[in-house]
Design an enzyme around this catalytic site. Structure first.
Site, short mmCIF file in Angstrom:
data_model
loop_
_atom_site.label_atom_id
_atom_site.label_comp_id
_atom_site.label_asym_id
_atom_site.label_seq_id
_atom_site.Cartn_x
_atom_site.Cartn_y
_atom_site.Cartn_z
N GLU A 142 0.82 -1.21 0.00
CA GLU A 142 0.00 0.00 0.00
C GLU A 142 0.85 1.27 0.00
O GLU A 142 1.62 1.50 0.94
CB GLU A 142 -0.90 0.02 1.24
CG GLU A 142 -1.76 1.27 1.35
CD GLU A 142 -2.55 1.33 2.64
OE1 GLU A 142 -3.55 2.07 2.69
OE2 GLU A 142 -2.16 0.65 3.62
N ASP A 177 -5.50 2.81 -1.62
CA ASP A 177 -6.22 3.62 -0.65
C ASP A 177 -6.42 5.01 -1.25
O ASP A 177 -5.46 5.78 -1.39
CB ASP A 177 -5.42 3.70 0.66
CG ASP A 177 -6.21 4.34 1.78
OD1 ASP A 177 -6.90 5.34 1.53
OD2 ASP A 177 -6.12 3.85 2.93
N GLN A 203 -9.55 1.16 -0.77
CA GLN A 203 -10.02 1.71 0.49
C GLN A 203 -10.42 3.17 0.30
O GLN A 203 -9.90 3.85 -0.58
CB GLN A 203 -8.94 1.59 1.57
CG GLN A 203 -8.67 0.16 1.98
CD GLN A 203 -7.59 0.03 3.04
OE1 GLN A 203 -6.65 0.82 3.09
NE2 GLN A 203 -7.70 -0.98 3.88
N GLU A 239 -12.04 2.56 5.39
CA GLU A 239 -10.97 2.73 6.38
C GLU A 239 -10.89 4.21 6.76
O GLU A 239 -10.04 4.95 6.27
CB GLU A 239 -9.63 2.23 5.84
CG GLU A 239 -8.58 2.18 6.94
CD GLU A 239 -7.22 1.72 6.44
OE1 GLU A 239 -6.60 0.89 7.11
OE2 GLU A 239 -6.79 2.20 5.38
#
Length: 269
Positions: A142, A177, A203, A239
């Protein structure tokens, strides 16, 4: 059909880890993902998941020595042994609770050590991916923005793509993300389109607040339509850090259901 997961490391945090699973199910989620649930015995965690009939998605490798500032070990030269122990712990625990992926955290490195850091990360990921393949699990990496985590080695989506190419393992994917990518680079839709084949998980959170994804600068209904249009079939992880009680902030979920043709829900710890 979109499937949403809420991160139990951020959501329902007034409850114990296993109680969060039940709360996620009661809120309508159908899956969970977690950060570092290792203090809960695996049989206890698996039992809670079974009772709630939730899908277990993934968890993170241990960060290392958090008191000394560690935030992952994967790209730290000289600490390969510690990283492999962290991977083994994550994969063993993940297998025991039925998880499908492990996020291998890269860690922060000094600017003058980036070349060695990349070489270390690539070699570590090869070994981690081979071990994960034995358990039929995926390794996620990530990009994390430098505003929240200064010096974090992996911070750009193109960097992640290049590293995956060098690793050469089909079970290594990107955790995209939107919060981190928007802060570092922006241009989310084109980056989703460009890197779709390498994206294993998405995310979401508001930017810049990291609260519920119903405020800020990212047009998430359009992101959802894009993911549907390009054929993304994975989960979407919520998240974020709630503005108040998690249950009071789930209006975004109902609103998003009207922006796409269909969806299912999941929650992350």
């Amino acid at each position: 059909m979109h499937r949403f997961s809420a991160n139990l490391g951020f959501l329902f945090t007034e409850l114990s880890e296993t109680e969060r699973i039940a709360a996620a199910a009661a809120a309508g989620f159908t899956g969970v993902e977690m950060h570092w649930p290792y203090q809960v015995p695996a049989p206890e965690m698996r039992s809670a998941l079974s009772r709630s009939e939730l899908t277990m998605l993934g968890l993170n490798t241990p960060v290392g020595n958090a008191a000394a500032g560690d935030f992952g070990l994967g790209a730290l030269p000289g600490r390969e042994g510690e990283f492999q122990q962290a991977v083994e712990q994550a994969l063993s625990y993940g297998t025991a609770i039925g998880a499908s992926s492990v996020h291998c955290m890269a860690g922060a490195v000094a600017p003058d050590d980036l070349v060695r850091a990349e070489q270390t990360f690539v070699a570590n990921l090869k070994a981690a991916a081979d071990r994960a393949a034995q358990a039929s699990m995926t390794i996620l990496i990530e990009p994390i923005n430098h505003r929240d985590k200064p010096g974090y080695f992996l911070h750009r989506i193109e960097q992640a793509s290049s590293i995956i190419e060098k690793v050469g393992r089909s079970n290594v994917k990107i955790m995209f993300d939107c919060y981190h990518i928007q802060i570092t680079q922006g241009d989310l839709i084109r980056r989703l389109e460009t890197h779709l084949e390498l994206i294993g998980h998405v995310q979401v959170a508001a930017v810049p607040s990291r609260a519920e994804p119903d405020e800020g600068e990212v047009n998430y209904p359009e992101i959802l339509r894009t993911l549907e249009r390009i054929g993304y079939g994975g989960w979407i992880g919520a998240e974020y850090k709630p503005r108040g009680r998690t249950e009071d902030g789930l209006g975004w979920l109902r609103a998003w259901s009207k922006a796409v043709s269909g969806f299912s829900t999941a929650a992350s710890a």
